[in-house]
Design a protein around this motif. Sequence first.
Motif, mmCIF file in Angstrom:
data_model
loop_
_atom_site.group_PDB
_atom_site.id
_atom_site.type_symbol
_atom_site.label_atom_id
_atom_site.label_comp_id
_atom_site.label_asym_id
_atom_site.label_seq_id
_atom_site.Cartn_x
_atom_site.Cartn_y
_atom_site.Cartn_z
ATOM 1 N N UNK A 1 0.766 -1.309 0.035
ATOM 2 C CA UNK A 1 -0.142 -0.167 0.063
ATOM 3 C C UNK A 1 0.837 1.277 -0.076
ATOM 4 N N UNK A 2 2.070 1.194 0.727
ATOM 5 C CA UNK A 2 2.885 2.491 0.928
ATOM 6 C C UNK A 2 3.656 2.623 -0.231
ATOM 7 N N UNK A 3 4.104 1.408 -0.984
ATOM 8 C CA UNK A 3 4.813 1.651 -2.203
ATOM 9 C C UNK A 3 3.874 2.238 -3.198
ATOM 10 N N UNK A 4 2.532 1.658 -3.360
ATOM 11 C CA UNK A 4 1.474 2.017 -4.559
ATOM 12 C C UNK A 4 1.345 3.445 -4.174
ATOM 13 N N UNK A 5 0.933 4.080 -2.833
ATOM 14 C CA UNK A 5 0.587 5.412 -2.657
ATOM 15 C C UNK A 5 1.786 6.209 -2.928
ATOM 16 N N UNK A 6 3.165 5.926 -2.654
ATOM 17 C CA UNK A 6 4.053 6.788 -3.115
ATOM 18 C C UNK A 6 4.058 6.904 -4.803
ATOM 19 N N UNK A 7 4.064 5.857 -5.035
ATOM 20 C CA UNK A 7 4.193 5.912 -6.669
ATOM 21 C C UNK A 7 3.322 6.695 -7.127
ATOM 22 N N UNK A 8 1.768 6.453 -6.744
ATOM 23 C CA UNK A 8 0.850 7.633 -7.301
ATOM 24 C C UNK A 8 1.079 8.863 -6.778
ATOM 25 N N UNK A 9 1.524 9.095 -5.553
ATOM 26 C CA UNK A 9 1.649 10.627 -5.483
ATOM 27 C C UNK A 9 2.975 11.408 -6.022
ATOM 28 N N UNK A 10 3.963 10.532 -6.351
ATOM 29 C CA UNK A 10 5.063 10.799 -7.102
ATOM 30 C C UNK A 10 5.004 11.539 -8.567
ATOM 31 N N UNK A 11 3.900 10.869 -9.343
ATOM 32 C CA UNK A 11 3.675 10.935 -10.846
ATOM 33 C C UNK A 11 3.098 12.556 -10.716
ATOM 34 N N UNK A 12 2.155 12.891 -10.215
ATOM 35 C CA UNK A 12 1.726 14.275 -10.197
ATOM 36 C C UNK A 12 2.708 15.397 -9.856
ATOM 37 N N UNK A 13 3.462 14.897 -8.488
ATOM 38 C CA UNK A 13 4.429 15.952 -7.965
ATOM 39 C C UNK A 13 5.292 16.307 -8.803
ATOM 40 N N UNK A 14 5.848 15.110 -9.762
ATOM 41 C CA UNK A 14 7.037 15.220 -10.887
ATOM 42 C C UNK A 14 6.482 16.156 -11.857
ATOM 43 N N UNK A 15 5.326 15.902 -12.316
ATOM 44 C CA UNK A 15 4.954 16.722 -13.486
ATOM 45 C C UNK A 15 4.833 18.119 -12.793
ATOM 46 N N UNK A 16 4.214 18.403 -11.835
ATOM 47 C CA UNK A 16 4.019 19.801 -11.023
ATOM 48 C C UNK A 16 5.370 20.502 -11.056
ATOM 49 N N UNK A 17 6.439 19.723 -10.640
ATOM 50 C CA UNK A 17 7.781 20.012 -10.335
ATOM 51 C C UNK A 17 8.231 20.340 -11.556
ATOM 52 N N UNK A 18 8.335 19.619 -12.670
ATOM 53 C CA UNK A 18 8.989 19.756 -14.035
ATOM 54 C C UNK A 18 8.474 21.184 -14.655
ATOM 55 N N UNK A 19 7.043 21.136 -14.666
ATOM 56 C CA UNK A 19 6.466 22.312 -15.119
ATOM 57 C C UNK A 19 6.629 23.820 -14.498
ATOM 58 N N UNK A 20 6.785 23.669 -13.121
ATOM 59 C CA UNK A 20 7.338 24.946 -12.349
ATOM 60 C C UNK A 20 9.113 25.240 -12.660
ATOM 61 N N UNK A 21 9.636 24.277 -12.986
ATOM 62 C CA UNK A 21 11.262 24.455 -13.232
ATOM 63 C C UNK A 21 11.099 25.048 -14.580
#
Length: 338
Positions: free
Chosen positions: A123-143
């Motif tokens: 559950x923790x692995x899946x949750x981290x994976x699911x959270x990482x995807x939008x966070x990475x997208x937001x981060x790259x757009x902001x960069x």
Amino acid sequence: MRDRMSRPQPLASIGSFKTKWSIIVVVAIGMTAIMSQVGLELGWPWWVRLLAAITVGLSLVQFLAHGTTYPLRDMAQASETMASGDYTVRVAPAGKDEVGQLTEAFNAMAGNLAEADRSQREFIANASHELRTPVAAIRSTLENIVDGVVPAESKTMAKLLAQTEHLSGLVAQLLDLSRLESGAETVKMVPLDLGDLMHSVESEARLNHPAIELELKSPMGLKVVGDEHRLRQVFTNIVANAVRFAPLGSPITVVVGHQNGTARIAIQDLGPGISDEQKTRVFERFWQADGTPSGSGGGAGLGLAICKEIIEQHGGQVSIEDHHPAGVSVVVELPRML
Ligand SMILES: Nc1ncnc2c1ncn2[C@@H]1O[C@H](COP(=O)(O)OP(=O)(O)OP(=O)(O)O)[C@@H](O)[C@H]1O
Ligand SMILES: [Mg+2]
């Protein structure tokens, strides 16, 4: 441990701990008395008789009692190992008496704990994976905005906002699930008119998707006891799935009825359907069928897991049935208020 197991365990077949120890005590006392009598007849001094009786008595106890106490020591040792986070340990089976039954229960408990631990890690692995995807997208757009590669115009900002909304929706679902599963939040049961609730779910769905063909068939005055906010969440979720998977413009039907003491709500669509093997898997956390479209309102596969948790807290159940000529019927059953 193998060495201990290979030694004879003369009382292993006795099914009662009490009987086993009664036999050990009686045999030990008997042999001690016999030894003492033999010594007396052979004219041994009193201290030799005492020593011989003690030696024979203790040897007999050692022989007969072998296999009665090591399971308890093994379990104490295994508990310590488990307390340090290793759930793979098991104790050797030990006879048919209460201690043997305890070892079996201990091993079953260790198995359940190992499974719960595995599912929590997953559950923790899946949750981290699911959270990482939008966070990475937001981060790259902001960069890109900061580097001047992408202009900070309203179209980019709207994309960022959508990603942030997706992220906060996901966090809300994760919180919901963990609160419901841990019992930190329980449903607040009050009498409810099911027809009224389903009408308001229908209106909300129409508001969100003006083009849908949604038909609601519900009798008047059907009452259940439940948590209005949570039940609304369940039906909104199931209708949203139907809207997502059904072909555009195809009808979605919500049929409310009752049988004996149970209210039955079926949400039917004409979408691709769900295969028999997947009918129970859809309620697993993060499970999505292969080819489930991402985006278009789709989340991470938590919706039905949350629905199941809520419905079970209401004393009801949710299941997937085939719908004819195509698609699925998601059926919710709730205890009816008579
Ligand atoms: N009406 C349906 N028709 C076909 N497949 C469905 C239907 N409802 C659910 N499923 C399948 O079950 C999966 C799990 O559904 P669930 O509602 O739990 O997650 P989701 O809709 O993908 O994401 P979320 O609900 O978290 O936003 C879906 O991804 C889909 O593969
Ligand atoms: Mg869903």
